[in-house]
Design a protein around this motif. Structure first.
Motif, PDB file in Angstrom:
ATOM      1  N   ARG A 152       0.851  -1.192   0.000  1.00 49.31           N
ATOM      2  CA  ARG A 152       0.000   0.000   0.000  1.00 49.31           C
ATOM      3  C   ARG A 152       0.898   1.258   0.000  1.00 49.31           C
ATOM      4  O   ARG A 152       1.752   1.414   0.863  1.00 49.31           O
ATOM      5  CB  ARG A 152      -0.901  -0.006   1.222  1.00 49.31           C
ATOM      6  N   ILE A 153       0.637   2.128  -0.947  1.00 52.77           N
ATOM      7  CA  ILE A 153       1.487   3.318  -1.135  1.00 52.77           C
ATOM      8  C   ILE A 153       0.609   4.569  -1.093  1.00 52.77           C
ATOM      9  O   ILE A 153      -0.442   4.623  -1.733  1.00 52.77           O
ATOM     10  CB  ILE A 153       2.243   3.259  -2.478  1.00 52.77           C
ATOM     11  N   LEU A 154       1.095   5.586  -0.309  1.00 56.45           N
ATOM     12  CA  LEU A 154       0.478   6.919  -0.317  1.00 56.45           C
ATOM     13  C   LEU A 154       1.329   7.805  -1.224  1.00 56.45           C
ATOM     14  O   LEU A 154       2.494   8.075  -0.933  1.00 56.45           O
ATOM     15  CB  LEU A 154       0.422   7.507   1.099  1.00 56.45           C
ATOM     16  N   PHE A 155       0.760   8.275  -2.339  1.00 57.30           N
ATOM     17  CA  PHE A 155       1.470   9.096  -3.320  1.00 57.30           C
ATOM     18  C   PHE A 155       0.995  10.545  -3.165  1.00 57.30           C
ATOM     19  O   PHE A 155      -0.195  10.842  -3.348  1.00 57.30           O
ATOM     20  CB  PHE A 155       1.189   8.592  -4.748  1.00 57.30           C
ATOM     21  N   VAL A 156       1.933  11.479  -2.809  1.00 56.59           N
ATOM     22  CA  VAL A 156       1.588  12.857  -2.508  1.00 56.59           C
ATOM     23  C   VAL A 156       2.282  13.787  -3.515  1.00 56.59           C
ATOM     24  O   VAL A 156       3.517  13.784  -3.626  1.00 56.59           O
ATOM     25  CB  VAL A 156       2.021  13.262  -1.079  1.00 56.59           C
ATOM     26  N   ASP A 157       1.470  14.556  -4.286  1.00 56.22           N
ATOM     27  CA  ASP A 157       2.003  15.542  -5.226  1.00 56.22           C
ATOM     28  C   ASP A 157       0.912  16.571  -5.483  1.00 56.22           C
ATOM     29  O   ASP A 157      -0.239  16.202  -5.745  1.00 56.22           O
ATOM     30  CB  ASP A 157       2.455  14.879  -6.531  1.00 56.22           C
TER      31      ASP A 157
END
Length: 940
Positions: free
Chosen positions: A817-822
């Motif tokens: 599970r990955i949280l991608f923040v941009d």
């Protein structure tokens, strides 16, 4: 004998005339403030507030024909004494003399009246004599001489009374009347006039007759007291004078009612008339005698007044009797009382170093060798302090030539000597300061002729001070125009301007002209008369040079700031471009994965990816130009950097300039910072461009290996022999003049026009090359062009292993599970798509603050966080620190297109596991994610 006396009197009269000249115009002037207190009938205020009594009448008579007036200041006796000492009044009335008061007050020599002290009771009192007052309550007036005398008399007789003080005699009598005290003390004349008013009777206890005087504060009103003395003295010589008329009026007991029988009164009158006739006869006889002695008495009086009123100390002594008489000024000067001074010897009060000189002169006086002498002598005062005096000693001799008595005049010159010494010290200080000023300083008269010059004139103009005296300041100026201009500006007779500062040109003693700054001012005396001029001159050649250099440096700083601003702008553009490029490259790679191999669409998308990768490298070059990073030396191939620099520079050159590259194969590696090598190439290209900007030409860059021996390096003693990589940049421009060839590597030296160079390019190249262990040389001919050769030592090191190409189908995937923040939605969605294709479960967040809230509320929800660096709200690095505070073991990857605030090294310090520069290819992202996740598991 008579001759000696006349000589001494002549000496005293001469001193008197000198002192009189110094005291010209002294004496009472204006308004004299007189303190008056209730003391009937001598002085008091009537119901209308008018001063009455013997003293006021005498004063009004004295001032009647004078140019001064009297102002009476009422108050109690104690208040009057305090005002006198504070200087609020000049004179006080009805003062009895005592040695203690003589320490703080001066008295008239002539008394005004003689009084007795007396004790007063109630009519039914049992007291008969002073002994019966033992243990009783007795009232006195505060600070009254009658009260002081009563206390002293009682103590001598062993009588101890309970003394109570009151401010006035009237309050003393009131206290007796009211029974507060048992008895009261007052002067006899006051009791005779006022005892009946308070139902009191006078007792037989009378004591201590005393005289009362006019008095002033010590040392302040000698002339005023002397003036009053002269009137009193003359009045007392005439029985029918104003003084005796007022004395009889005020002290004649006018207010008493007779209680005697008539025959007693007639008897008293008869007796009084008989006495008066006898007194008149006596007066007539006395006048006959006094007529012959009056002149002598008047002379003696004048001499006495002269002696006592001197402003210098005076003493009369004799060899046998010691001190005979001293005046008040000597007492004040030495600090002793008269009684104390009588116990002191001349030697004890003389400074030890002055005893021998004074004693030698004194022995000559006693022996008859001399009759008088003068010298400077130091006296030791009572408090131990030393005063310097002018001592003048004369003597009067007997018939046998022995000394009868000695007269000494002592003038305290301590302050005068101190003032003279201070003036001398100030003069020396002025001379020292005047001659230590490095600038030239002159003082002239009104014709501008030099009257005084300091040593700074030799430093500034080459003239010694004595060489300039008497010369006009014209010789210091470059020409007549400068001389006239300064004269009209500052020193013109018709101008009121007192000073000015100006720039002009001077000429020194060798005839060399130089710029100077001068402050000129007019000099005036205390009456405003123009005496001359002051000029302070400074050579400002160096200051002008520094000012020009400052202006140049300011321009260079401005250019540097402009370049810094361009670099910052370039970095910002690179950041935004990286975001766009990341989206182009990312989506292109995803399309590539979906296209069959060999299809025309696959071929087209491959070109898109190729162009994106080339753009990525171009952005790296822009970032290398814009970033200010620390030197990071590493082994590198210079050809690659040079080629990239040529690509970057090519777009900025006009088509009239051709670029040729000649690189030999197998060029060695060097140890250097890539950015600095890029900077060397850029600066050399810029110089070549400026040389050919107008005419065009060919710019050639060559790269090859070259071995240099000790002989080849004869002019470079700090460089070691060996194999070097030689980079040469040649242009076909105008060339460099031979006379400036030695200056081209100096900082800030440039021949370019303003705006085309700072003069720092070649200096920077020289510094970089020297730090790398190499050197740079230049060969040029006017009209034929210039060649710069840079030599950098070859660095033998193992080549880094080539990066292994990983096929797309072999890229590892995952299910974490990955949280991608941009904050860029397009990049966020692209990142999600790329990671989901690899099998990961991805949550996207475009707000960094909201992303932090998610982690804070659900710390274990994700296995990895990927965040951009530059975002509003919280930056990526700050977000990472906050996440690690909540969950210290969280793996985090930080991505950035450009940032001066964070680097891969700083990211590791923060605890960030992965760092990537945008744009990031699909396979690079997959490998980085996998390495971070797998690395976390290996650590576990």
């Amino acid at each position: 004998m008579i001759t000696i006396i006349y000589r001494l009197l002549f000496l005293l009269c001469l001193a008197l005339s000198v002192l009189s000249a110094q005291a010209e115009d002294r004496g009472p002037k204006g308004v004299v403030r007189v303190g008056i207190f209730p003391f009937e009938p001598l002085n008091f205020l009537d119901g209308n507030g008018v001063a009455q009594g013997l003293y006021p009448d005498l004063l009004r008579k004295i001032v009647k024909d004078e140019k001064w007036s009297v102002k009476f200041v009422p108050g109690s006796w104690a208040e009057g004494l305090e005002r006198l000492q504070r200087g609020e009044i000049d004179l006080i009335l009805s003062v009895a003399y005592s040695p203690e008061r003589a320490e703080i007050m001066d008295f008239t020599f002539e008394s005004v009246a003689e009084l007795w002290g007396q004790v007063f009771f109630k009519p039914n009192s049992k007291f008969k004599n002073i002994n019966s007052l033992d243990g009783q309550r007795v009232a006195i007036m505060s600070k009254d001489i009658s009260g002081s005398n009563f206390i002293a008399t009682a103590e001598k007789l062993g009588v101890h009374c309970k003394i109570t003080e009151y401010p006035t005699h009237a309050k003393v009598f009131a206290a007796v009347q009211e029974g507060i005290v048992d008895a009261g003390v007052a002067p006899q004349h006051f009791g005779l006039r006022h005892a009946r008013e308070f139902n009191l009777i006078s007792s037989s206890i009378m004591f201590s007759p005393f005289s009362i005087y006019f008095a002033s504060k010590k040392g302040t009103q000698h002339e005023l007291l002397s003036h009053i003395d002269s009137y009193l003295s003359n009045w007392k010589k005439e029985p029918d004078s104003f003084y005796y008329e007022r004395l009889g009026y005020w002290l004649g007991n006018r207010s008493l009612r007779t209680i005697f029988p008539t025959w007693v009164i007639y008897t008293f009158i008869f007796g009084f008339v008989s006495i008066l006739i006898f007194a008149s006869f006596s007066v007539i006889l006395k006048r006959t005698v006094n007529r012959r002695t009056r002149e002598l008495q008047e002379s003696e009086e004048r001499m006495r007044l002269f002696f006592e009123r001197q402003i210098v100390g005076m003493a009369i002594t004799s060899p046998e009797k010691g001190w005979i008489q001293v005046n008040d000024r000597l007492i004040q000067m030495l600090g002793y009382s008269r009684a104390e001074l009588a116990c002191q010897t001349w030697e004890k009060m003389t400074h030890p170093e002055d005893i021998a000189t004074d004693l030698a002169q004194f022995n000559r006086l006693l022996s008859g060798e001399i009759n008088e002498y003068s010298l400077e002598k130091r006296f030791i005062r009572k408090d131990g302090s030393v005063i310097l005096t002018n001592l003048s000693v004369g003597c009067v001799r007997r018939a046998d030539n022995s000394v009868n008595f000695i007269v000494a005049l002592i003038d305290d010159i301590t302050e005068r000597k101190q003032a003279e010494e201070e003036l001398s010290n100030q003069k020396k200080l002025f001379e020292t300061m005047f001659n230590t000023i490095t600038d030239g300083v002159v003082i002239t008269n009104t014709n501008r002729e030099i009257r005084l010059a300091n040593k700074g004139m030799e430093n500034t103009f080459g003239y010694k001070p004595d060489e300039l005296l008497g010369k006009r300041t014209e010789i210091l100026y470059a020409d007549q125009d400068k001389y006239r201009q300064t004269g009209m500006t500052v020193f013109g007779n018709n101008t009121q301007k007192q000073g000015d500062q100006y720039i002009t040109y001077y000429r020194n003693s060798k005839g060399i002209e130089f710029p100077g700054e001068t402050f000129g001012a007019k000099l005036f005396d205390e009456k405003g008369r123009w005496l001359g001029n002051l000029g302070i001159m400074r050579d400002i050649t160096e200051r002008i040079r520094q000012e020009n250099e400052r202006i140049l440096l300011q321009k260079q700083l401005s250019h540097s700031q402009k370049m810094e601003a361009i670099g910052t702008l370039a970095g910002g553009i690179a950041h935004d471009f990286n975001n766009i490029l990341a989206a182009v490259l990312g989506y292109a790679e995803m399309v590539q994965e979906d296209c069959p191999v060999g299809s025309s669409m696959r071929v087209d998308i491959d070109q898109v990816i190729k162009a994106s990768l080339r753009a990525k490298e171009l952005v790296k070059q822009i970032l290398a130009f814009s970033r200010e990073t620390e030197i990071e030396e590493k082994t590198l191939q210079p050809a690659l950097i040079i080629k990239e620099a040529v690509k970057l520079f090519r777009a900025s050159l006009p088509t009239t300039i051709d670029i040729q590259q000649k690189f030999e194969p197998e060029v060695g590696q060097i140890l250097a910072d890539p950015t600095q090598i890029h900077q060397i190439v850029t600066n050399l290209f810029t110089n070549a461009f400026h040389a050919m900007e107008e005419t065009g030409g060919t710019l050639t860059i060559t790269l090859k290996n070259q071995e240099l021996t000790q002989t080849d390096l004869f002019n470079e003693p700090n460089v070691q022999p060996g194999i070097f990589v030689q980079m040469a940049v040649t242009d076909t421009g105008s060339g460099i003049a031979p006379e400036i060839m030695d200056k081209i590597f100096d900082p800030y030296f440039t021949t370019k026009e303003v705006g085309k160079g700072t003069g720092m390019g070649l200096a920077i190249i020289h510094s970089i090359v020297k730090r790398s262990g190499g050197f740079i040389s230049c060969q040029s001919s006017l009209g034929e062009g210039t060649t710069f050769r840079v030599y950098l030592p070859v660095h033998e090191a193992a080549a880094p292993p080539e990066a292994e190409t990983i096929p797309v189908n072999l890229i590892q995937t995952g299910i974490e599970r990955i949280l991608f923040v941009d904050d860029e939605e397009m990049l966020a969605e692209m990142g999600k798509t790329m990671l989901e294709r690899l099998g990961y479960r991805v949550t996207v967040e475009t707000n960094s603050i909201e992303a932090l809230k998610i982690i804070q509320s659900q710390p274990d929800r994700f296995d990895l966080v990927i965040t951009d660096q530059t975002m509003p709200g919280i930056t990526g690095s700050d977000l990472a620190r906050c996440i690690l505070q909540v969950r210290p073991d969280m793996p985090i990857i930080l991505c950035t297109g450009f940032s001066n605030q964070v680097s891969e090294e700083k990211a590791k310090i923060y605890g960030i596991k992965g760092f990537a520069m945008k744009p990031l290819a699909n396979k690079d992202l997959a490998i980085l994610v996998r390495n971070v996740l797998d690395g976390e598991r290996r650590e576990d």
